[in-house]
Write an enzyme that holds these catalytic residues in place. Structure first.
Site, PDB file in Angstrom:
ATOM      1  N   THR A  18     -12.193   1.662 -36.083  1.00  0.00           N
ATOM      2  CA  THR A  18     -11.530   2.595 -36.995  1.00  0.00           C
ATOM      3  C   THR A  18     -10.959   1.885 -38.221  1.00  0.00           C
ATOM      4  O   THR A  18     -10.734   2.512 -39.245  1.00  0.00           O
ATOM      5  CB  THR A  18     -10.390   3.331 -36.270  1.00  0.00           C
ATOM      6  N   ARG A  22     -12.815  -6.386 -36.208  1.00  0.00           N
ATOM      7  CA  ARG A  22     -11.751  -7.280 -35.763  1.00  0.00           C
ATOM      8  C   ARG A  22     -12.229  -8.092 -34.568  1.00  0.00           C
ATOM      9  O   ARG A  22     -12.777  -7.539 -33.611  1.00  0.00           O
ATOM     10  CB  ARG A  22     -10.495  -6.490 -35.369  1.00  0.00           C
ATOM     11  N   SER A 112      -4.380  -6.101 -39.334  1.00  0.00           N
ATOM     12  CA  SER A 112      -3.227  -5.216 -39.343  1.00  0.00           C
ATOM     13  C   SER A 112      -2.080  -5.741 -38.493  1.00  0.00           C
ATOM     14  O   SER A 112      -1.536  -6.798 -38.764  1.00  0.00           O
ATOM     15  CB  SER A 112      -3.649  -3.813 -38.898  1.00  0.00           C
ATOM     16  N   HIS A 113      -1.725  -5.017 -37.443  1.00  0.00           N
ATOM     17  CA  HIS A 113      -0.565  -5.344 -36.620  1.00  0.00           C
ATOM     18  C   HIS A 113      -0.886  -6.332 -35.509  1.00  0.00           C
ATOM     19  O   HIS A 113      -0.016  -6.672 -34.715  1.00  0.00           O
ATOM     20  CB  HIS A 113      -0.012  -4.060 -35.997  1.00  0.00           C
ATOM     21  N   ASP A 276       4.476  -4.091 -40.803  1.00  0.00           N
ATOM     22  CA  ASP A 276       3.547  -4.855 -39.968  1.00  0.00           C
ATOM     23  C   ASP A 276       2.785  -5.900 -40.764  1.00  0.00           C
ATOM     24  O   ASP A 276       3.104  -6.203 -41.906  1.00  0.00           O
ATOM     25  CB  ASP A 276       2.580  -3.911 -39.259  1.00  0.00           C
ATOM     26  N   ASP A 278      -0.153  -6.156 -42.328  1.00  0.00           N
ATOM     27  CA  ASP A 278      -0.753  -5.893 -43.644  1.00  0.00           C
ATOM     28  C   ASP A 278       0.008  -4.860 -44.452  1.00  0.00           C
ATOM     29  O   ASP A 278      -0.455  -4.433 -45.510  1.00  0.00           O
ATOM     30  CB  ASP A 278      -2.217  -5.462 -43.493  1.00  0.00           C
ATOM     31  N   ASP A 280       0.919  -1.655 -43.826  1.00  0.00           N
ATOM     32  CA  ASP A 280       0.629  -0.228 -43.837  1.00  0.00           C
ATOM     33  C   ASP A 280       1.416   0.560 -42.781  1.00  0.00           C
ATOM     34  O   ASP A 280       1.390   1.783 -42.786  1.00  0.00           O
ATOM     35  CB  ASP A 280      -0.875   0.047 -43.700  1.00  0.00           C
ATOM     36  N   ARG A 281       2.122  -0.131 -41.885  1.00  0.00           N
ATOM     37  CA  ARG A 281       2.902   0.560 -40.865  1.00  0.00           C
ATOM     38  C   ARG A 281       4.394   0.361 -41.105  1.00  0.00           C
ATOM     39  O   ARG A 281       4.800  -0.577 -41.770  1.00  0.00           O
ATOM     40  CB  ARG A 281       2.529   0.062 -39.467  1.00  0.00           C
ATOM     41  N   THR A 343      -7.651  10.095 -34.551  1.00  0.00           N
ATOM     42  CA  THR A 343      -6.941   8.875 -34.922  1.00  0.00           C
ATOM     43  C   THR A 343      -7.789   8.064 -35.892  1.00  0.00           C
ATOM     44  O   THR A 343      -9.003   7.949 -35.737  1.00  0.00           O
ATOM     45  CB  THR A 343      -6.635   8.043 -33.668  1.00  0.00           C
ATOM     46  N   GLU A 362       0.578   9.167 -38.562  1.00  0.00           N
ATOM     47  CA  GLU A 362       0.090   8.891 -37.218  1.00  0.00           C
ATOM     48  C   GLU A 362       1.246   8.392 -36.354  1.00  0.00           C
ATOM     49  O   GLU A 362       2.163   7.731 -36.860  1.00  0.00           O
ATOM     50  CB  GLU A 362      -1.006   7.823 -37.243  1.00  0.00           C
ATOM     51  N   GLU A 363       1.178   8.665 -35.070  1.00  0.00           N
ATOM     52  CA  GLU A 363       2.227   8.213 -34.159  1.00  0.00           C
ATOM     53  C   GLU A 363       2.310   6.696 -34.072  1.00  0.00           C
ATOM     54  O   GLU A 363       3.312   6.139 -33.646  1.00  0.00           O
ATOM     55  CB  GLU A 363       2.013   8.805 -32.770  1.00  0.00           C
ATOM     56  N   SER A 364       1.243   6.015 -34.491  1.00  0.00           N
ATOM     57  CA  SER A 364       1.183   4.561 -34.404  1.00  0.00           C
ATOM     58  C   SER A 364       1.883   3.903 -35.598  1.00  0.00           C
ATOM     59  O   SER A 364       1.419   2.908 -36.127  1.00  0.00           O
ATOM     60  CB  SER A 364      -0.266   4.085 -34.302  1.00  0.00           C
ATOM     61  N   LYS A 375      -2.281   4.367 -45.164  1.00  0.00           N
ATOM     62  CA  LYS A 375      -0.877   4.506 -44.799  1.00  0.00           C
ATOM     63  C   LYS A 375      -0.095   3.406 -45.498  1.00  0.00           C
ATOM     64  O   LYS A 375      -0.651   2.384 -45.866  1.00  0.00           O
ATOM     65  CB  LYS A 375      -0.697   4.456 -43.286  1.00  0.00           C
ATOM     66  N   ARG A 495      -4.069   3.975 -24.216  1.00  0.00           N
ATOM     67  CA  ARG A 495      -2.893   4.572 -24.819  1.00  0.00           C
ATOM     68  C   ARG A 495      -2.669   5.949 -24.196  1.00  0.00           C
ATOM     69  O   ARG A 495      -3.584   6.779 -24.158  1.00  0.00           O
ATOM     70  CB  ARG A 495      -3.054   4.697 -26.333  1.00  0.00           C
TER      71      ARG A 495
END
Length: 542
Positions: A18, A22, A112-113, A276, A278, A280-281, A343, A362-364, A375, A495
């Site tokens: 998504t 990675r 990302s995270h 996070d 990068d 975006d969170r 998602t 998003e919930e994440s 985001k 999850r």
């Protein structure tokens, strides 16, 4: 400078998820691995005569990968690459640069995270000319190309000096090294009431911003401390490090424990936030109160009009399917569109481009708007600050009033990490097979209203995405959702998303895990998690 064509063969497993491809860093550093994937990107989107943005979150191998990508872009005939100084760009800043400069897309180096370092994670993804992640049709074409590639092109040349802002040339390709923060900060000044926020800080408002030794640090220091006047030291862990200082750069209560301890301790600041790897969170915390990402999305949607950039109102709100329905209640009250997508931020792109949605979440721990097509963690923090400055209330007071008006959706996510993939798949397959027979069954005192495997038809282009998560929904509005995450690099991450509604005014101040206890027991029992995986409790609870 010589353009070389290097013979290669396909490498198995180069299928983007998504958020791009990675893998463990040593995998990306392997012979031809990065080169095969980057060539496949250029083969699919074309490079000749085009302009791209390039940057990453500064994790280990970011600097070397940037040099390889630049040399390959030049060899494939790209006209220009705009790259962040030091090969650094937050993901939302990269999206903004793509849109601002009307480029043909961009390559973002990030996982990302996920943790970074010589033995940890690395990632590469392509963003489209609208600034958003490549849609499934494009990533599938890239994957197919990786299975048939026979050669890649690269320029033999010295490294480009990415430490110095300015223009240079690489085999006829223009390389513009730019300040990674300046254009993004200017955008934030246009969206938010910096005068009101500055006055709030001047009045003694205290904040802690934890950038987790990741890319948001320079952005947070420039905007919060230099432009908004927050005291020096407001931003902690603000220097990006290749291994994120040994931290897991995921802004949630588990990995941002130091921030949580401070916000729930004596003499806590008024407001806390974390971002996070990068950028975006985001995680948002008030003094003595945690704000779930689902509640944050709903509060931002309900109050966005208080910021100058959204003074005309919000056109619509979109959320990922596992995210709580709290934002739906806001949309209904405001009389605006409400959308439920799979998602993955890429599913919001069409809604944003078509003007159907203004704010997405998003919930994440991801929230954003139509200002970019990713985001944006710092954007969410600044919108919260704008709301606090205008309403002159605490985070706890704003949440209490929100729940009193709209009701409360108790919500939590339980992550079971590094499960053997075959066991996780067997569990999901068994539950999927049981779904048709669940309607009408009573579990933990709740009656099942419906159960399905979520499928999404894009209202803009009609594309269909199936098997996006197993849902079990109860007649009282409670539900649980199970998905296998595509953002990890080792084993499978299960999850489990849990939701229960308290319409208000009673029942608004329970502990979320206590309120969700029947739903948690129902999910474990119906999915037989312990039977298949051996796990009785999650690794991470958010």
């Amino acid at each position: 400078m010589t353009i070389r064509t290097i013979a290669t063969t396909p490498i198995a497993g180069q299928k983007p998820g998504t958020s791009g491809l990675r893998k463990k860093t040593p995998v990306f550093m392997g012979h031809h691995y990065l080169e095969n994937f980057v060539q496949s990107i250029f083969d699919v989107v074309g490079a000749a005569g085009k302009t791209f943005v390039l940057g990453g979150d500064g994790r280990y191998f970011n600097d070397r990968a940037a040099q390889v990508i630049l040399r390959m872009a030049a060899a494939n005939g790209a006209a220009r690459v705009i790259v962040g100084q030091g090969a650094i760009l937050s993901t939302p800043a990269a999206s903004h640069l793509i849109r601002l400069n009307k480029t043909d897309g961009g390559i973002i180096m990030s996982a990302s995270h996920n943790p970074g370092g010589p033995e940890e994670d690395f990632g590469v993804k392509f963003n489209m000319p609208n600034g958003g992640p490549a849609p499934e049709g494009v990533t599938e074409a890239m994957y197919r190309r990786t299975t048939e590639i026979t050669a890649y092109k690269i320029v033999e040349a010295q490294d480009v000096d990415l430490g110095r802002i300015g223009r240079t040339s690489l085999a006829g390709m223009v390389v513009d090294v730019v300040d990674p923060v300046a254009d993004y900060a200017a955008l934030m000044e246009r969206l938010f009431d910096f005068d009101a926020i500055r006055a709030m800080f001047a009045g003694g408002f205290r904040m802690r911003m934890d950038s987790m030794c990741a890319v948001t640090g320079p952005y947070a220091v420039e905007i919060l401390e230099r432009r908004l006047g927050a005291p020096a030291g407001t931003c902690v862990n603000a220097t990006p490090l290749p291994d994120f200082g040994g931290m897991h750069p995921d802004p949630n209560p588990t990995w941002a424990k130091a921030l949580m301890d401070e916000m729930f301790g004596e003499d806590a600041p008024d407001f806390g936030a974390a971002s996070d790897g990068d950028g975006d969170r985001n995680m948002v915390v008030g003094r003595g109160i945690y704000v779930s990402p689902s509640d944050s999305l709903a509060v931002l949607a309900a109050n966005a009009h208080l910021a100058p950039g959204y003074a005309k109102g919000v056109k619509g709100v979109a959320r990922s399917m596992p995210t709580s329905a709290a934002a739906d209640r806001v949309a209904e009250a405001l009389g605006i569109g409400s959308y439920e997508t799979p998602t993955g931020w890429k599913f919001f792109g069409n809604l944003l481009d078509a003007g159907r949605a203004t704010i997405c979440g998003e919930e994440s721990f991801g929230t954003g708007s139509d200002h970019v097509r990713e985001k944006d963690g710092l954007w969410a923090v600044l919108l919260w600050l704008n709301i606090l400055a205008v309403r002159k209330e605490t985070v706890a007071e704003i949440l209490a009033q929100h729940w009193a008006r709209f009701g409360r959706n108790y919500y939590s996510r339980h992550d079971f990490e590094a499960i053997a993939a075959d066991k996780a798949e067997a569990m999901m397959s068994a539950l999927r097979g049981a779904l048709p027979g669940l309607k009408g069954r009573e579990v933990e005192g709740m009656t099942i209203a419906a159960a399905d495997d979520f499928a999404y038809t894009d209202p803009v282009d009609g594309s269909v995405s199936s098997k996006q998560g197993l849902r079990v929904m109860f007649e009282d509005g409670s539900r649980f959702v199970l998905r296998l995450s595509g953002t990890g690099t080792e084993g499978a991450t299960l999850r489990m998303y849990l939701e229960r509604t308290a319409p208000g005014p009673a029942g608004l101040d329970l502990d979320p895990q206590e309120a969700l206890a029947p739903v948690i027991r129902a999910a474990h029992g119906l999915a037989r998690i312990a039977d298949f995986t051996g796990r009785k409790s999650p690794d991470v609870v958010t």
